[in-house]
Design a protein around this motif. Sequence first.
Motif, PDB file in Angstrom:
ATOM      1  N   PHE A 178       0.823  -1.208   0.000  1.00  0.00           N
ATOM      2  CA  PHE A 178       0.000   0.000   0.000  1.00  0.00           C
ATOM      3  C   PHE A 178       0.860   1.263   0.000  1.00  0.00           C
ATOM      4  CE2 PHE A 178      -2.929  -3.193   1.797  1.00  0.00           C
ATOM      5  CZ  PHE A 178      -3.958  -3.067   0.878  1.00  0.00           C
ATOM      6  N   GLY A 179       2.010   1.215   0.647  1.00  0.00           N
ATOM      7  CA  GLY A 179       2.905   2.364   0.605  1.00  0.00           C
ATOM      8  C   GLY A 179       3.351   2.679  -0.807  1.00  0.00           C
ATOM      9  N   ALA A 183       3.300   6.270  -2.943  1.00  0.00           N
ATOM     10  CA  ALA A 183       4.577   6.801  -3.410  1.00  0.00           C
ATOM     11  C   ALA A 183       4.602   6.999  -4.916  1.00  0.00           C
ATOM     12  CB  ALA A 183       5.713   5.871  -2.985  1.00  0.00           C
ATOM     13  N   THR A 184       3.871   6.167  -5.659  1.00  0.00           N
ATOM     14  CA  THR A 184       3.934   6.221  -7.121  1.00  0.00           C
ATOM     15  C   THR A 184       2.786   6.985  -7.762  1.00  0.00           C
ATOM     16  OG1 THR A 184       2.791   4.087  -7.307  1.00  0.00           O
ATOM     17  CG2 THR A 184       5.203   4.051  -7.242  1.00  0.00           C
ATOM     18  N   LYS A 185       1.701   7.199  -7.032  1.00  0.00           N
ATOM     19  CA  LYS A 185       0.538   7.849  -7.629  1.00  0.00           C
ATOM     20  C   LYS A 185       0.450   9.338  -7.316  1.00  0.00           C
ATOM     21  CE  LYS A 185      -2.340   3.700  -7.758  1.00  0.00           C
ATOM     22  NZ  LYS A 185      -3.609   3.067  -7.294  1.00  0.00           N
ATOM     23  N   ALA A 186       1.109   9.780  -6.265  1.00  0.00           N
ATOM     24  CA  ALA A 186       1.121  11.207  -5.946  1.00  0.00           C
ATOM     25  C   ALA A 186       2.164  11.918  -6.800  1.00  0.00           C
ATOM     26  CB  ALA A 186       1.413  11.412  -4.462  1.00  0.00           C
ATOM     27  N   ALA A 187       2.203  13.240  -6.707  1.00  0.00           N
ATOM     28  CA  ALA A 187       3.117  14.032  -7.534  1.00  0.00           C
ATOM     29  C   ALA A 187       4.569  13.644  -7.305  1.00  0.00           C
ATOM     30  CB  ALA A 187       2.908  15.519  -7.264  1.00  0.00           C
ATOM     31  N   THR A 188       4.921  13.351  -6.055  1.00  0.00           N
ATOM     32  CA  THR A 188       6.263  12.887  -5.721  1.00  0.00           C
ATOM     33  C   THR A 188       6.133  11.751  -4.707  1.00  0.00           C
ATOM     34  OG1 THR A 188       6.713  14.221  -3.750  1.00  0.00           O
ATOM     35  CG2 THR A 188       7.029  15.294  -5.906  1.00  0.00           C
ATOM     36  N   THR A 190       7.052  11.553  -1.792  1.00  0.00           N
ATOM     37  CA  THR A 190       6.849  12.018  -0.416  1.00  0.00           C
ATOM     38  C   THR A 190       5.698  13.007  -0.274  1.00  0.00           C
ATOM     39  OG1 THR A 190       8.507  13.769  -0.743  1.00  0.00           O
ATOM     40  CG2 THR A 190       9.280  11.669   0.168  1.00  0.00           C
ATOM     41  N   THR A 191       4.916  13.202  -1.337  1.00  0.00           N
ATOM     42  CA  THR A 191       3.809  14.156  -1.267  1.00  0.00           C
ATOM     43  C   THR A 191       2.796  13.753  -0.205  1.00  0.00           C
ATOM     44  OG1 THR A 191       4.066  14.792  -3.582  1.00  0.00           O
ATOM     45  CG2 THR A 191       1.926  15.209  -2.570  1.00  0.00           C
ATOM     46  N   ILE A 192       2.430  12.478  -0.161  1.00  0.00           N
ATOM     47  CA  ILE A 192       1.563  11.990   0.912  1.00  0.00           C
ATOM     48  C   ILE A 192       2.478  11.658   2.083  1.00  0.00           C
ATOM     49  CG2 ILE A 192      -0.185  10.316   1.591  1.00  0.00           C
ATOM     50  CD1 ILE A 192      -0.977  12.155  -0.743  1.00  0.00           C
ATOM     51  N   PRO A 193       2.352  12.370   3.201  1.00  0.00           N
ATOM     52  CA  PRO A 193       3.313  12.216   4.301  1.00  0.00           C
ATOM     53  C   PRO A 193       3.260  10.828   4.931  1.00  0.00           C
ATOM     54  CG  PRO A 193       1.475  13.596   4.970  1.00  0.00           C
ATOM     55  CD  PRO A 193       1.317  13.367   3.500  1.00  0.00           C
ATOM     56  N   GLU A 194       4.375  10.447   5.513  1.00  0.00           N
ATOM     57  CA  GLU A 194       4.483   9.123   6.115  1.00  0.00           C
ATOM     58  C   GLU A 194       3.420   8.904   7.186  1.00  0.00           C
ATOM     59  OE1 GLU A 194       6.583   6.421   5.503  1.00  0.00           O
ATOM     60  OE2 GLU A 194       6.952   7.544   3.644  1.00  0.00           O
ATOM     61  N   VAL A 268      -8.458  20.388 -14.408  1.00  0.00           N
ATOM     62  CA  VAL A 268      -7.208  19.651 -14.283  1.00  0.00           C
ATOM     63  C   VAL A 268      -6.280  20.453 -13.394  1.00  0.00           C
ATOM     64  CG1 VAL A 268      -5.197  18.725 -15.484  1.00  0.00           C
ATOM     65  CG2 VAL A 268      -7.470  18.561 -16.545  1.00  0.00           C
ATOM     66  N   LEU A 269      -5.781  19.824 -12.325  1.00  0.00           N
ATOM     67  CA  LEU A 269      -4.889  20.485 -11.375  1.00  0.00           C
ATOM     68  C   LEU A 269      -3.440  20.245 -11.787  1.00  0.00           C
ATOM     69  CD1 LEU A 269      -6.530  19.601  -7.941  1.00  0.00           C
ATOM     70  CD2 LEU A 269      -6.609  21.766  -9.150  1.00  0.00           C
ATOM     71  N   ASP A 270      -2.734  21.322 -12.099  1.00  0.00           N
ATOM     72  CA  ASP A 270      -1.319  21.216 -12.451  1.00  0.00           C
ATOM     73  C   ASP A 270      -0.495  20.711 -11.271  1.00  0.00           C
ATOM     74  OD1 ASP A 270      -1.870  22.191 -14.977  1.00  0.00           O
ATOM     75  OD2 ASP A 270      -1.396  24.268 -14.454  1.00  0.00           O
ATOM     76  N   ASP A 271       0.570  19.989 -11.579  1.00  0.00           N
ATOM     77  CA  ASP A 271       1.518  19.513 -10.566  1.00  0.00           C
ATOM     78  C   ASP A 271       0.839  18.672  -9.491  1.00  0.00           C
ATOM     79  OD1 ASP A 271       3.657  20.961 -11.797  1.00  0.00           O
ATOM     80  OD2 ASP A 271       2.919  22.777 -10.819  1.00  0.00           O
ATOM     81  N   CYS A 272      -0.206  17.966  -9.868  1.00  0.00           N
ATOM     82  CA  CYS A 272      -0.970  17.158  -8.918  1.00  0.00           C
ATOM     83  C   CYS A 272      -1.085  15.733  -9.442  1.00  0.00           C
ATOM     84  CB  CYS A 272      -2.360  17.762  -8.719  1.00  0.00           C
ATOM     85  SG  CYS A 272      -3.373  16.917  -7.473  1.00  0.00           S
ATOM     86  N   GLY A 273      -0.942  14.776  -8.541  1.00  0.00           N
ATOM     87  CA  GLY A 273      -1.128  13.387  -8.883  1.00  0.00           C
ATOM     88  C   GLY A 273      -2.536  12.922  -8.589  1.00  0.00           C
ATOM     89  N   HIS A 274      -2.647  11.731  -7.986  1.00  0.00           N
ATOM     90  CA  HIS A 274      -3.926  11.044  -7.836  1.00  0.00           C
ATOM     91  C   HIS A 274      -4.720  11.491  -6.609  1.00  0.00           C
ATOM     92  CE1 HIS A 274      -6.779   7.830  -8.386  1.00  0.00           C
ATOM     93  NE2 HIS A 274      -6.465   7.239  -7.250  1.00  0.00           N
TER      94      HIS A 274
END
Length: 296
Positions: A178-179, A183-188, A190-194, A268-274
Motif C-alpha cells: 500500500f505504501g 509513493a507512485t501515484k502522488a506528484a512525488t 513524499t507528497t503523501i506524508p508518512e 485539471v490540477l497542475d503539478d498534482c497526482g492522484h
Amino acid sequence: MSSLQLPDGFLDVFTSRLVKVNELRLHAVTGGNGPALLLVGGWPQTWYAWRQVMPALAREHTVVAVDSRGAGLSDKPDDGYDAGTLAADLVALMAALGHDRFDVVGHDIGTWTGYALAADHPEQVGRLAVLEAVIPGLSPSPPFFGPAAASQKLWQFGFNRLTDLNEELVRGRERLFFGWQFATKAATPTTIPEYAVDVYVDAIAADPRALRASFAYYRALDETIAQNQQRSKTRLTIPVLAVGGALWSGPNAAQTMRLAADDVTGVVLDDCGHYPAEEQPARFVEILENFLAANR
C-alpha cells in the motif's frame, strides 16, 4: 481521533461516530453547518484522506466524511461491495444523520459509489463532484496489451480481483504494497506524508478482515460494471464537477463523466497526482466551493 495528526482546531468542530444502518455499523466524522456534503474516499484510504479540506468546507456545509463498508472503523461484512449496495448504505447513513438531500464528493473508487448515488437516488443527491474518476462500466476498458504507462496506472485492477493469491502475497507486507501506491501515484514519492500512509496501512494491517475487504470492491466489479451499463442508459442531469490531477488522470476524469452526464465541469490540477484533496487542499476547496455555490 485524538491520536491522529489533524489540522489545528479540528476536534473543536468534528465528531467521530458509529451509526447503525441496516444491521451495519458505519463510521463517519461529522461537523459544520449548512447544506449537507458527503465525502466518500478512495482505495486504500479512510475518512482521514479529507482531513485537510474538512475544516474549510465545514464553514459552509455540514460535512460527513465516511468510512464505507469495509474501510476504516466501519463494519467489514463478507459481501455488499458493489456500487449499488455501497450507495444504498450511504443513503441510509445520511438519513440516520438527518439529511434527506445532500451533495456528494467521491475520490477514486469513491467515484463509483458517487455515480451510483446520483444515478440510483436522484431525489437525494443535488450535485456530484468526482476526483480522479475511472468508473468501470463507463470508462473504456484498456486493451489487454496496453502501453506500459497505462499498465503502471491500472495493473492493480486485475491483481485486486484475484480470489486468494493477492491476500497471501500482501499479508504481512501491507506497508510495502500500500505504501507503493501512495509513493507512485502522488506528484512525488513524499507528497503523501508518512504519518498519513501509516494511518491508512495500519487500518488494514490491524484487522484481518480489512485486507479482504480492501480487495472486495474490486472482486465485485462484474456486478458494478453491469450496474453502470444500466445506469448509463439514463443520463445524469445534475451538475457534475470532475477533477483530475495533471500527473495522473488529467482530463480523463471529465471525459469519463461526459459519458454519463449532461452538465460536466472539468478541471485539471497542475503539478498534482492522484490525491487532489491531500496534494492541493486549498486549491481543491476553492474549486469545489465555487462549483457548489454556482449551482445552488
